[in-house]
Design a protein around this motif. Structure first.
Motif, PDB file in Angstrom:
ATOM      1  N   ARG A 260      -8.725   2.548   4.235  1.00 41.01           N
ATOM      2  CA  ARG A 260      -8.620   1.649   5.421  1.00 41.01           C
ATOM      3  C   ARG A 260      -7.679   2.444   6.413  1.00 41.01           C
ATOM      4  NH1 ARG A 260      -8.533  -3.584   1.740  1.00 41.01           N
ATOM      5  NH2 ARG A 260      -7.131  -2.246   0.545  1.00 41.01           N
ATOM      6  N   GLN A 261      -6.731   2.883   5.953  1.00 40.30           N
ATOM      7  CA  GLN A 261      -5.734   3.727   6.931  1.00 40.30           C
ATOM      8  C   GLN A 261      -6.291   5.097   7.456  1.00 40.30           C
ATOM      9  OE1 GLN A 261      -2.987   4.885   3.630  1.00 40.30           O
ATOM     10  NE2 GLN A 261      -2.695   2.806   2.945  1.00 40.30           N
TER      11      GLN A 261
ATOM     12  N   PHE B  85     -14.904  -0.562   3.326  1.00 40.74           N
ATOM     13  CA  PHE B  85     -13.232  -0.626   3.886  1.00 40.74           C
ATOM     14  C   PHE B  85     -13.120  -0.153   5.436  1.00 40.74           C
ATOM     15  CE2 PHE B  85     -13.043   0.737  -0.549  1.00 40.74           C
ATOM     16  CZ  PHE B  85     -12.675  -0.375  -1.141  1.00 40.74           C
TER      17      PHE B  85
ATOM     18  N   ASN C  67      -3.089   7.989  -3.244  1.00 38.35           N
ATOM     19  CA  ASN C  67      -3.591   7.003  -2.096  1.00 38.35           C
ATOM     20  C   ASN C  67      -5.102   7.328  -2.332  1.00 38.35           C
ATOM     21  OD1 ASN C  67      -3.955   5.455   0.083  1.00 38.35           O
ATOM     22  ND2 ASN C  67      -3.342   7.040   1.402  1.00 38.35           N
TER      23      ASN C  67
ATOM     24  N   THR D 243     -13.043  -0.909  -7.765  1.00 36.70           N
ATOM     25  CA  THR D 243     -12.181   0.166  -6.864  1.00 36.70           C
ATOM     26  C   THR D 243     -10.986  -0.602  -6.428  1.00 36.70           C
ATOM     27  OG1 THR D 243     -14.216   1.496  -6.578  1.00 36.70           O
ATOM     28  CG2 THR D 243     -11.924   1.692  -4.989  1.00 36.70           C
ATOM     29  N   GLU D 244     -11.208  -1.916  -6.029  1.00 34.45           N
ATOM     30  CA  GLU D 244     -10.340  -2.939  -5.284  1.00 34.45           C
ATOM     31  C   GLU D 244      -9.547  -3.365  -6.239  1.00 34.45           C
ATOM     32  OE1 GLU D 244     -11.964  -5.660  -2.330  1.00 34.45           O
ATOM     33  OE2 GLU D 244     -13.421  -4.198  -2.311  1.00 34.45           O
TER      34      GLU D 244
ATOM     35  N   MET E  61      -6.933  -0.559  -7.299  1.00 33.82           N
ATOM     36  CA  MET E  61      -6.001  -0.381  -6.495  1.00 33.82           C
ATOM     37  C   MET E  61      -4.898  -1.451  -6.521  1.00 33.82           C
ATOM     38  SD  MET E  61      -6.814  -0.302  -2.407  1.00 33.82           S
ATOM     39  CE  MET E  61      -8.386   0.549  -2.271  1.00 33.82           C
ATOM     40  N   SER E  62      -5.127  -2.616  -6.955  1.00 41.90           N
ATOM     41  CA  SER E  62      -4.132  -3.571  -7.179  1.00 41.90           C
ATOM     42  C   SER E  62      -3.458  -3.513  -8.275  1.00 41.90           C
ATOM     43  CB  SER E  62      -4.790  -4.972  -7.138  1.00 41.90           C
ATOM     44  OG  SER E  62      -5.573  -5.062  -8.260  1.00 41.90           O
TER      45      SER E  62
ATOM     46  N   ASP F 178      -6.693   4.611  -0.459  1.00 39.00           N
ATOM     47  CA  ASP F 178      -7.105   3.534   0.550  1.00 39.00           C
ATOM     48  C   ASP F 178      -7.518   3.951   1.821  1.00 39.00           C
ATOM     49  OD1 ASP F 178      -7.292   1.154   1.901  1.00 39.00           O
ATOM     50  OD2 ASP F 178      -5.258   0.347   1.468  1.00 39.00           O
TER      51      ASP F 178
ATOM     52  N   GLN G   2       0.272   3.971  -5.823  1.00 38.08           N
ATOM     53  CA  GLN G   2      -0.447   3.703  -4.619  1.00 38.08           C
ATOM     54  C   GLN G   2      -0.139   4.824  -3.495  1.00 38.08           C
ATOM     55  OE1 GLN G   2      -0.002  -0.227  -3.261  1.00 38.08           O
ATOM     56  NE2 GLN G   2      -1.401  -1.060  -4.899  1.00 38.08           N
TER      57      GLN G   2
ATOM     58  N   THR H 225      -9.268  11.967  -1.593  1.00 39.19           N
ATOM     59  CA  THR H 225      -9.383  10.582  -1.742  1.00 39.19           C
ATOM     60  C   THR H 225     -10.083  10.370  -3.366  1.00 39.19           C
ATOM     61  OG1 THR H 225      -9.488  10.092   0.406  1.00 39.19           O
ATOM     62  CG2 THR H 225     -10.204   8.327  -0.996  1.00 39.19           C
TER      63      THR H 225
END
Ligand SMILES: CCCCCCCCCCCCCCCCCCCCCCCCCC(=O)SCCNC(=O)CCNC(=O)[C@H](O)C(C)(C)COP(=O)(O)OP(=O)(O)OC[C@H]1O[C@@H](n2cnc3c(N)ncnc32)[C@H](O)[C@@H]1OP(=O)(O)O
Ligand SMILES: NC(=O)C1=CN([C@@H]2O[C@H](COP(=O)(O)OP(=O)(O)OC[C@H]3O[C@@H](n4cnc5c(N)ncnc54)[C@H](OP(=O)(O)O)[C@@H]3O)[C@@H](O)[C@H]2O)C=CC1
Length: 418
Positions: A329-330, A213, A325, A309-310, A313-314, A327, A321, A183
């Motif tokens: 959250r997954q 997250f 990756n 960071t957010e 990501m967007s 994120d 993405q 990550t």
């Protein structure tokens, strides 16, 4: 040097000393002066698009809430660098606690100074700073659980799985801000792209952390480490893997005496009696020293803001993405920690899965030795008590006569049935 200066497009500055107890002189040399020199070098690279500096989320661990900004240090980095030139080692060592103040070690302090240097000496460079938290084994790439050093929790996972570490001073409900190494790599590459292509006006700082997250706690992590070590044990464990968090000095000292030092001393005595070289007390000493430098991070929780960071990501396309990756959250923590422990077994301890049945058998033997040892200890204590107290003697006689009566009763009833 000429080739580096003329051909480099992007610099990822990761090199550092990560040893918490390094001398201030060495830590300044590696984490501050080297950063200054690299910035100077980067300023002579005509093709440079971006300079990405890797710091740590704990560079400001003296604060509880940390924003994506560079905080000023009490003493200017330049003054520290200069003073290291003429102060001798003894004086540097003496003034270190006064200089680092409420930072827990020279590592986090010099990483904060390194950030200040980046801020002050960036000139016209296009710079970003990435701050990862506690870097752990891979989550997905190249495969789950890959790890190649004992830094952070990895060493303590070994110590727990092998049965050396039985207690750790820590807060089970404190946030364990672990971040998988793949990550960190993905986020760092994405930062390189964004910095080079979008050229933000100011230096952006990216927190590469998980707690905002998808929070995990040390208690949950410890529990899953133990569960995995029970299911797929490490080979030739010293004791059965069992550990708990202690919360105050008295219980910590008690656990150190009973669960760490006593078994080590007994084992060394056994080695001596069998003509072998004792080694367990030395190992225990080293382990407890390591624990004492790491436990600061298991007793506190921090909050890191993650707006940049957010935003990053967007800004990525759906395809990027997926490929880069970051994120979390997954991320399923239980699955991740299980893979982490298996990775430690496989890549650090170099143990094969074929040895698991033998490792389980060894744990069963250790359990029997444990029961035997406890029973012997109880009988010795009881015997000493009987010798000293009339009351204990009476209880003992009562128990023995009761047992005798029971046996006689069962014998008589079975001969009647026959
Ligand atoms: C409710 C139910 C509950 C259930 C409960 C269950 C409960 C319990 C279960 C618990 C399970 C665990 C979960 C908790 C984990 C918490 C970890 C937190 C980490 C936080 C990190 C935060 C980092 C901030 C992030 C960053 O930004 S930074 C990167 C991190 N940096 C480091 O992690 C460097 C550390 N190390 C050093 O600071 C130096 O190493 C130094 C150690 C001083 C020695 O230093 P020295 O005595 O000078 O000697 P060395 O030569 O260095 O080492 C000498 C020997 O110690 C070995 N050894 C080096 N390290 C480690 C290490 N970790 N662990 C072990 N051994 C180590 C090395 O292999 C060598 O062994 P050998 O080869 O001789 O056999
Ligand atoms: N591990 C973690 O939990 C975290 C790490 N970080 C940061 O990530 C970065 C990498 O850390 P990590 O991979 O864990 O640590 P490592 O110790 O594994 O890596 C440090 C790297 O720095 C290089 N290096 C050290 N000294 C010198 C030197 N004098 N000249 C050139 N290169 C040198 C080492 O090279 P060599 O292999 O040749 O010795 C090594 O590749 C660091 O900046 C660290 O502060 C941030 C947060 C958490």
């Amino acid at each position: 040097m000429q080739e580096l200066l003329s051909c480099t497009n992007v610099v990822f500055h990761c090199a550092a000393t990560v040893r918490f107890n390094d001398s201030l002189r060495h830590a300044v040399q590696l984490n501050v002066t080297a950063t200054q020199k690299l910035l100077l070098m980067a300023s002579q690279m005509p093709k440079l698009e971006a300079f990405i500096h890797i710091s740590t989320a704990f560079s400001n661990c003296n604060l509880q809430h940390i924003d994506e900004v560079i905080y000023p240090c009490p003493v200017e980095p330049k003054k520290i660098i200069d003073s290291m030139e003429w102060l001798d080692d003894a004086i540097v060592e003496e003034i270190t606690p006064k200089l680092i103040r409420d930072w827990p070690n020279t590592y986090t302090y010099t990483k904060a100074l390194g950030e200040m240097v980046v801020h002050q000496e960036s000139g016209n460079l296009n710079i970003a700073i990435v701050r990862p938290s506690i870097v752990g084994a891979t989550w997905q790439e190249p495969f789950p659980g890959w790890v190649d050093n004992v830094n952070g929790p990895s060493g303590l996972i070994i110590a727990t799985g092998k049965g050396f570490l039985r207690a750790l001073r820590g807060a089970p409900m404190a946030v364990a801000d672990l971040i998988p190494v793949d990550t960190v790599v993905n986020l760092t590459l994405a930062v390189g792209w964004y910095t080079a292509v979008h050229r933000p006006k100011s230096t952006l700082i990216y927190h590469c952390t998980s707690s905002n997250f998808n929070p995990c706690h040390w208690g949950k992590m410890g529990f899953q480490i133990l569960a995995t070590c029970e299911k797929i044990p490490f080979e030739r464990a010293f004791r059965r893997p069992y550990a708990d968090f202690t919360t105050n000095t008295i219980t910590t000292q008690y656990q150190n005496a009973v669960s760490h030092w006593a078994p080590a001393i007994i084992y060394d005595l056994y080695l001596r009696l069998t003509g072998r070289k004792p080694r367990m007390t030395k190992l225990m000493n080293r382990l407890l020293r390591t624990v004492s430098v790491l436990e600061y991070f298991v007793n506190r929780s921090w909050e890191w803001s993650t707006n940049n960071t957010e935003m990053l990501m967007s800004e990525l396309s759906p395809e990027d993405q997926r490929v880069f990756n970051f994120d979390v959250r997954q991320l399923n923590w239980l699955e991740y920690i299980e893979n982490y422990v298996l990775g430690v077994k496989k890549y650090l301890l170099k143990e094969d899965m074929a040895g698991v049945p033998e490792a389980k058998q060894h744990l069963r033997r250790l359990r029997n030795i444990h029961y035997l040892f406890n029973t012997a200890l109880f009988l010795i204590a009881w015997r000493l008590l009987i010798a000293r107290s009339q009351m204990a003697r009476n209880v003992w006689l009562f128990i023995v006569s009761l047992c005798y009566k029971c046996i006689s009763y069962f014998r008589a009833s079975s001969s009647l049935k026959a």
